[in-house]
Design an enzyme around this catalytic site. Structure first.
Site, PDB file in Angstrom:
ATOM      1  NE  ARG A 161      -4.133  -1.769   0.260  1.00 52.31           N
ATOM      2  CZ  ARG A 161      -4.197  -3.046  -0.127  1.00 52.31           C
ATOM      3  NH1 ARG A 161      -3.167  -3.617  -0.723  1.00 52.31           N
ATOM      4  NH2 ARG A 161      -5.296  -3.747   0.059  1.00 52.31           N
ATOM      5  CB  SER A 236      -8.672  -1.922   4.290  1.00 55.48           C
ATOM      6  OG  SER A 236      -8.962  -3.208   3.815  1.00 55.48           O
ATOM      7  CD  GLU A 332      -5.718   0.931   2.216  1.00 51.65           C
ATOM      8  OE1 GLU A 332      -5.350   0.661   1.081  1.00 51.65           O
ATOM      9  OE2 GLU A 332      -6.896   0.821   2.568  1.00 51.65           O
TER      10      GLU A 332
END
Ligand code: EPU
Length: 336
Positions: A161, A236, A332
């Site tokens: 990520r 998420s 995130e």
């Protein structure tokens, strides 16, 4: 055309209310360069699909929505194809296009919300595949010089990520187009993650096509992840923390059920969803801000939650998880 006082509610998948002082939608590179050349002093916030942001306040300055479109084969051999996709294309439309053409490589990434241009930013990933696995290169505009620069995979410094565009070059470039390297024959399927194999065998499929894999991924996602069109969310909310083997072993003394995944470099990835669920937050709701009842890593907006309320809930989760496990979860999604 620059619009003043524009509501951003339809431009973020959390569906929270927020207003941009000014808003402009850009459809091609020439327009993009001209815009940055003409607006050197204003604060410019670049928006893609709005699927990885939480707006906790109104945005001052100009919000610039990227709407560059086009999908084109730029190189082809009997085995492979290089597909050039403009930044404003919807990621899932690109996946559907590839399934129609039988181009393999991104079938595990079906149904991820967002646009092509933001995919490299955070190296989107799901079910054992990350964008970097099919990424060839991208072209991004330097915001200061308005020059279009080429980035190969190495220059993007992809991680979990992560990419150079989130780190060293944060807010310095606008990604305009991305080239993907995909297979035309002998597709390399990734079936080992989670329940993909089980879903395929339940359907009696033992020699799956890329379409079968995408269908399995879609059914798994739909069983756990809320559709942002129905229930506001940003996928998420936190990253899965990566800790040392020693710390993981210490945690397992008190929590023997703690799931751990070897990252291959001696570290352990821990599912943030497990930490959140074990801390008692799965299905928790405070006003209209909540933790999804089927996936504890997904925060949701039941209707009228503000971004600030969702952020407060996220912070209370961070605090509780840290108190209980000694691990600070990192968002995130990008918080504005
Ligand atoms: N788990 C729980 N409780 C839950 C859900 C999961 O304890 O409510 C535990 C289970 O042990 C499960 C493990 O967490 O085996 C992993 O769960 P899951 O397979 O649902 O994946 P994840 O780690 O929570 C990551 C990505 C998702 C991606 C899935 C599938 C991150 C931050 N998230 O989630 O990506 O779809 O894997 O590959 O890495 C996103 O980035 O927005 C996103 C949805």
């Amino acid at each position: 055309m620059i619009q003043p006082n524009k509501s951003l509610q339809a431009y973020n998948t959390f569906g929270v209310a927020s207003t941009a002082e000014f808003f402009v939608e850009i459809f091609d590179r020439v327009e993009l360069a001209a815009f940055f050349k003409a607006h050197t002093t204003e604060q410019i916030t670049v928006l893609g699909g709005g699927s990885n942001i939480l707006l906790t306040q109104n945005l001052s300055g100009i919000v610039l929505k990227i709407s560059l479109t086009g999908i084109e084969v730029v190189e082809e051999s009997p085995q492979e194809v290089i597909l050039e996709v403009q930044a404003g294309e919807s990621w899932n439309d690109v996946v559907s296009y590839c399934l129609d053409q039988d181009y393999g490589g991104i079938e595990n990434l079906a149904l991820i919300p967002g646009q092509m241009g933001t995919a490299p930013m955070q190296n989107i990933g799901a079910y054992g595949v990350e964008l970097k696995d099919v990424f060839d290169s991208c072209v991004a505009m330097n915001r200061e010089t308005q020059e279009f620069e080429y980035f190969d995979r190495e220059a993007c410094a992809f991680g979990y990520r992560e990419s150079v565009f989130k780190q060293k070059l944060k807010n310095k470039y606008v990604i305009c187009s991305v080239r993907l390297r995909l297979t035309k024959t002998n597709h390399r399927l990734t079936l080992d993650y989670g329940s993909i194999k089980d879903v395929l065998s339940q359907s009696g499929i033992d020699n799956p096509s890329i379409r079968d894999v995408a269908a399995a991924v879609i059914s798994i996602r739909q069983s756990k992840l809320p559709d942002p069109k129905i229930l506001g969310n940003s996928g998420s909310f936190f990253k899965n923390p990566i800790i040392t083997k020693k710390t993981a072993d210490q945690l397992k003394v008190n929590y023997p059920q703690l799931p751990t995944y070897d990252t291959g470099d001696g570290q352990q990835k821990i599912p943030a969803a497990w930490l959140i669920e074990t801390a008692g937050y799965k299905g928790f709701r405070q006003g209209d801000a909540g933790v999804h009842k089927h996936q504890a890593l997904v925060l949701v907006n039941y209707g009228q939650a503000t971004g600030a309320e969702i952020w407060r809930l996220a912070q209370s989760i961070q605090d509780k998880v840290e108190k209980e496990f000694g691990i600070r979860l990192m968002p995130e999604v990008n918080i504005y």
